[in-house]
Scaffold this motif. Structure first.
Motif, short mmCIF file in Angstrom:
data_model
loop_
_atom_site.label_atom_id
_atom_site.label_comp_id
_atom_site.label_asym_id
_atom_site.label_seq_id
_atom_site.Cartn_x
_atom_site.Cartn_y
_atom_site.Cartn_z
N VAL A 1 0.83 -1.20 0.00
CA VAL A 1 0.00 0.00 0.00
C VAL A 1 0.88 1.26 0.00
O VAL A 1 0.66 2.19 -0.77
CB VAL A 1 -0.95 0.00 1.21
CG1 VAL A 1 -1.54 1.39 1.42
CG2 VAL A 1 -2.05 -1.03 1.01
N VAL B 1 -14.09 11.48 -2.43
CA VAL B 1 -13.19 12.05 -1.43
C VAL B 1 -13.65 13.45 -1.04
O VAL B 1 -13.75 13.78 0.16
CB VAL B 1 -11.74 12.11 -1.99
CG1 VAL B 1 -10.85 12.92 -1.05
CG2 VAL B 1 -11.20 10.70 -2.17
N MET C 1 -1.12 10.91 4.69
CA MET C 1 -2.05 9.86 4.25
C MET C 1 -1.58 8.48 4.69
O MET C 1 -2.35 7.66 5.18
CB MET C 1 -2.16 9.88 2.71
CG MET C 1 -3.08 10.92 2.13
SD MET C 1 -4.82 10.54 2.46
CE MET C 1 -4.98 8.95 1.64
N GLU D 1 2.30 5.71 -7.36
CA GLU D 1 1.25 6.34 -8.16
C GLU D 1 1.43 7.85 -8.22
O GLU D 1 1.19 8.48 -9.26
CB GLU D 1 -0.12 5.99 -7.58
CG GLU D 1 -1.30 6.64 -8.27
CD GLU D 1 -1.47 6.17 -9.71
OE1 GLU D 1 -0.89 5.12 -10.05
OE2 GLU D 1 -2.16 6.85 -10.49
N LEU E 1 -11.09 8.02 -12.03
CA LEU E 1 -10.40 8.77 -10.97
C LEU E 1 -11.24 9.95 -10.51
O LEU E 1 -11.25 10.31 -9.33
CB LEU E 1 -9.03 9.24 -11.47
CG LEU E 1 -7.99 8.14 -11.63
CD1 LEU E 1 -6.72 8.67 -12.29
CD2 LEU E 1 -7.66 7.51 -10.27
N ASN F 1 -5.14 9.99 -5.58
CA ASN F 1 -3.99 9.26 -6.13
C ASN F 1 -3.48 8.20 -5.18
O ASN F 1 -3.17 7.08 -5.57
CB ASN F 1 -2.85 10.23 -6.46
CG ASN F 1 -3.17 11.10 -7.65
OD1 ASN F 1 -2.59 12.15 -7.80
ND2 ASN F 1 -4.11 10.66 -8.47
N VAL F 2 -3.39 8.59 -3.93
CA VAL F 2 -2.87 7.65 -2.94
C VAL F 2 -3.78 6.43 -2.84
O VAL F 2 -3.32 5.29 -2.81
CB VAL F 2 -2.73 8.34 -1.57
CG1 VAL F 2 -2.54 7.31 -0.47
CG2 VAL F 2 -1.56 9.31 -1.59
N ILE F 3 -5.06 6.68 -2.78
CA ILE F 3 -6.00 5.57 -2.68
C ILE F 3 -5.91 4.67 -3.91
O ILE F 3 -5.79 3.45 -3.82
CB ILE F 3 -7.45 6.10 -2.52
CG1 ILE F 3 -7.56 6.85 -1.20
CG2 ILE F 3 -8.44 4.95 -2.58
CD1 ILE F 3 -8.87 7.61 -1.06
N PHE F 4 -5.95 5.32 -5.06
CA PHE F 4 -5.87 4.53 -6.29
C PHE F 4 -4.56 3.75 -6.35
O PHE F 4 -4.53 2.58 -6.70
CB PHE F 4 -6.00 5.43 -7.51
CG PHE F 4 -5.90 4.67 -8.80
CD1 PHE F 4 -6.98 3.94 -9.26
CD2 PHE F 4 -4.71 4.66 -9.53
CE1 PHE F 4 -6.89 3.22 -10.44
CE2 PHE F 4 -4.62 3.93 -10.70
CZ PHE F 4 -5.71 3.22 -11.16
N GLY F 5 -3.48 4.41 -6.01
CA GLY F 5 -2.17 3.76 -6.04
C GLY F 5 -2.12 2.54 -5.13
O GLY F 5 -1.56 1.51 -5.50
N ALA F 6 -2.72 2.67 -3.97
CA ALA F 6 -2.71 1.55 -3.03
C ALA F 6 -3.45 0.35 -3.61
O ALA F 6 -2.95 -0.78 -3.61
CB ALA F 6 -3.35 1.99 -1.71
N LEU G 1 -4.60 14.57 -4.29
CA LEU G 1 -3.53 13.71 -3.81
C LEU G 1 -4.09 12.49 -3.09
O LEU G 1 -3.62 11.36 -3.29
CB LEU G 1 -2.61 14.51 -2.89
CG LEU G 1 -1.40 13.74 -2.40
CD1 LEU G 1 -0.14 14.57 -2.55
CD2 LEU G 1 -1.58 13.27 -0.97
N ALA G 2 -5.10 12.72 -2.29
CA ALA G 2 -5.71 11.59 -1.58
C ALA G 2 -6.24 10.57 -2.59
O ALA G 2 -6.07 9.36 -2.42
CB ALA G 2 -6.83 12.08 -0.67
N GLY H 1 2.65 1.52 -3.30
CA GLY H 1 1.68 1.89 -4.33
C GLY H 1 1.32 3.36 -4.28
O GLY H 1 1.20 4.03 -5.31
#
Lengths: 211, 211, 211, 211
Positions: free
Chosen positions: A164, B143, A195, A171, B136, B163-168, B160-161, A167
DNA sequence: GATGAATGAGCGTTCATTCAT
DNA sequence: CATGAATGAACGCTCATTCAT
């Protein structure tokens, strides 16, 4: 720091090898790995086509070498920085900072590492089993250490947490790469860490939000 | 609900189009986009080589169509599910669940979406500006809604949040794809959400950990 | 002789195949197999480069096909001629005549068969195990038949006699090929047969000359 | 006979030249002339790549030198043996014997002389005009001498007879080279000479068999 | 003389795409 | 609409040869 490994003078061979690697980064970033022609890499490195093959086994090996070479140096640097620190929280901060700094400093390199080296499952596996695996393992160690010390929550599998975190950072770099007006990558360090550390839900609602 | 988009009978043309898309998924996943040959896609779809070009503009367009078609349906489904829900927390939960379920159900498809469609910067931009951007954006809306309602912390930039969520989530799928013994992708839903919601640091330490 | 195998109309595919084979003969003879470029063969056959590979597996296969195709037809013709004859002496005469006629008629083809197809041990083995072996076997049968009937001396191993005869004819063709003013190859038929039949030593001296 | 050409000590330069020639024979025989790489010849001779070019003009010249060097020595030996003999029949016997012995003793060399040196018309012409021509000329002289003395039949052109004889011997060596279980090449000397001397048809049938 | 790192011309083959049928 | 034979541009790689040391 004279005499240190990274500062010692390069042999002519090492020097030319570096020149080729740098040329590969530029050309692969500019044209994309598949569109890039070896002859253009050679031109950019100012060597003959055949010379490339005296230093690398072929196009694919050249790409892999870019990745491994860069990550090797990055991991070395990381290990040194880690030694000075005790708190896993600090370690994670430094790791993320170095990650963003390293890539933010060199957009062509970032492009190659983030995009061109991931063009196929086969290649991604190669990376995972090589230096990338080592990097993730380093991250994993920090997570586990934090869990042992109680700094990180222990109710999440460390491996998953590692993924996580990686990622999230990864990302972010990707978005930065795709952006038309990139700005400074390190500016995201603070919010990103927030975050990662605190999640998106304020503490007082944690009960209800638990997955 | 007769006449609804997803339930109505397909025209012969639509049917053949679907057959080709499915064939492309299988072949691209098996051989990789670059190694895959159009003639093999044609064979797998049981049509002539030239027929592919009556339905798609070329190899790249075929890959893009796989992506967009799948995402379009996914986004439709997502929108319907969202309509029933009010709480952004619930919405996020559902979104992540559907994401993991959709890809976990179809490994070949996951492979193509996660890896083959990201082979070049140019292609990634194409995706970002198309259906992926829409996806996205959907996530971003949740969000922001959460931030407006106070369910999500407001001190982090929504983009940014997102992106972070998606990246995870994305990275988790990637690891699952590269794993030799994959298991069920949805098993990670709970811990993943916990990480996203609460971060890695327990509440009582939040002060010191802030980036 | 309408409807006969050799006279029937060629399919378009067979026709184009023949065109390519003929082009290969001309180009291989002119430039030598190794110097010859596939693109020149294509040009000579008036097809695109890629078309060559729709008919042949590659350069080497093309060379092999020239050899096998020609020998197959030659052997067919030989078999038909043999059927009319009883006397092994006559059969041998016809065989040698056809051999000289076939090659004497087409110098480029002779060049390819005699020289270009013998560029390596590996390739020669390929030939020996293919149509060339069949041809030698045909010759061997005649020798054995002659020995059984008493027309040929029985005190020499048939296989060796076969080799000697073939070698004699083959070398003659070679000299003709290397000559600057070749003349008609068939002019040597008589003397060649005399040598094969009677040797170089007159009968009255045979005792003393026996090896 | 101290100081004779073949017995005197080799200069260092001659010695290294020989080493390279021998290496070339081994490598050309093992890999084939075209597949063989100069660097492998250098390795086998234990010299640097560039050194090859201090002794030979290039790859082709190296192959030619192998041929000419070997044939020169062979012809010298032949001339010496011939001096002791008067009877052309004996001379022919000795010539064939030495031919088979020389090649039978060294299969790698035989391979190079029989196959690799004949890869192109251009090269074969080179040989014919060089030492090979000299060798054939020697053979031709014997034939003519035999015809003059009445030992050989005079009703066949001497040149053609020479070709036939050479072709017979040559083909035999070829078959031996291509055979999987070669055995001793000299075992064929007797039957081969019988064929050459007496032909394949018994004397009593000569009338009818005459070509 | 000897070295071997560097050169760079050269080519067989693939495959996305087209178009006559 | 569908076919599939034909197209031809494109390129990674090899290796004989050179030449600065």
């Amino acid at each position: 720091m004279p005499g240190s490994d990274s500062a010692r003078k390069l042999t002519p061979r090492e020097f030319k090898r570096m020149r080729i690697l740098r040329a590969a980064i530029e050309v692969f970033a500019r044209d994309g790995y598949f569109s890039a022609r070896m002859t253009d890499v050679a031109k950019a490195a100012d060597v003959a086509d055949g010379t490339l093959y005296l230093y690398f086994d072929g196009k694919e090996h050249l790409l892999l070498s870019v990745f491994d070479d860069v990550l090797e140096r990055f991991i070395d640097q990381l290990r040194q920085e880690m030694r000075r620190l005790d708190d896993p929280v600090d370690k994670l901060k430094v790791m993320v900072r170095l990650h963003l700094e390293s890539l933010g400093r060199d957009r062509a390199l970032a492009h190659v590492l983030q995009i061109e080296t991931r063009h196929s499952r086969k290649f991604m596996r190669l990376l995972s089993r090589g230096k990338l695996g080592e990097y993730l393992s380093l991250l994993n160690d920090i997570v586990k250490e934090g869990q042992d010390l109680g700094s990180f929550r222990g109710d999440v599998n460390a491996g998953l947490a590692t993924n996580v975190i990686f990622g999230a950072v990864d990302e972010l770099v990707n978005r930065w790469l795709l952006s038309d007006e990139p700005g400074d990558l390190t500016q995201y360090q603070g919010p990103l860490l927030k975050m990662i550390f605190q999640g998106i839900v304020p503490c007082e609602f944690h009960e209800g939000a638990a997955g």
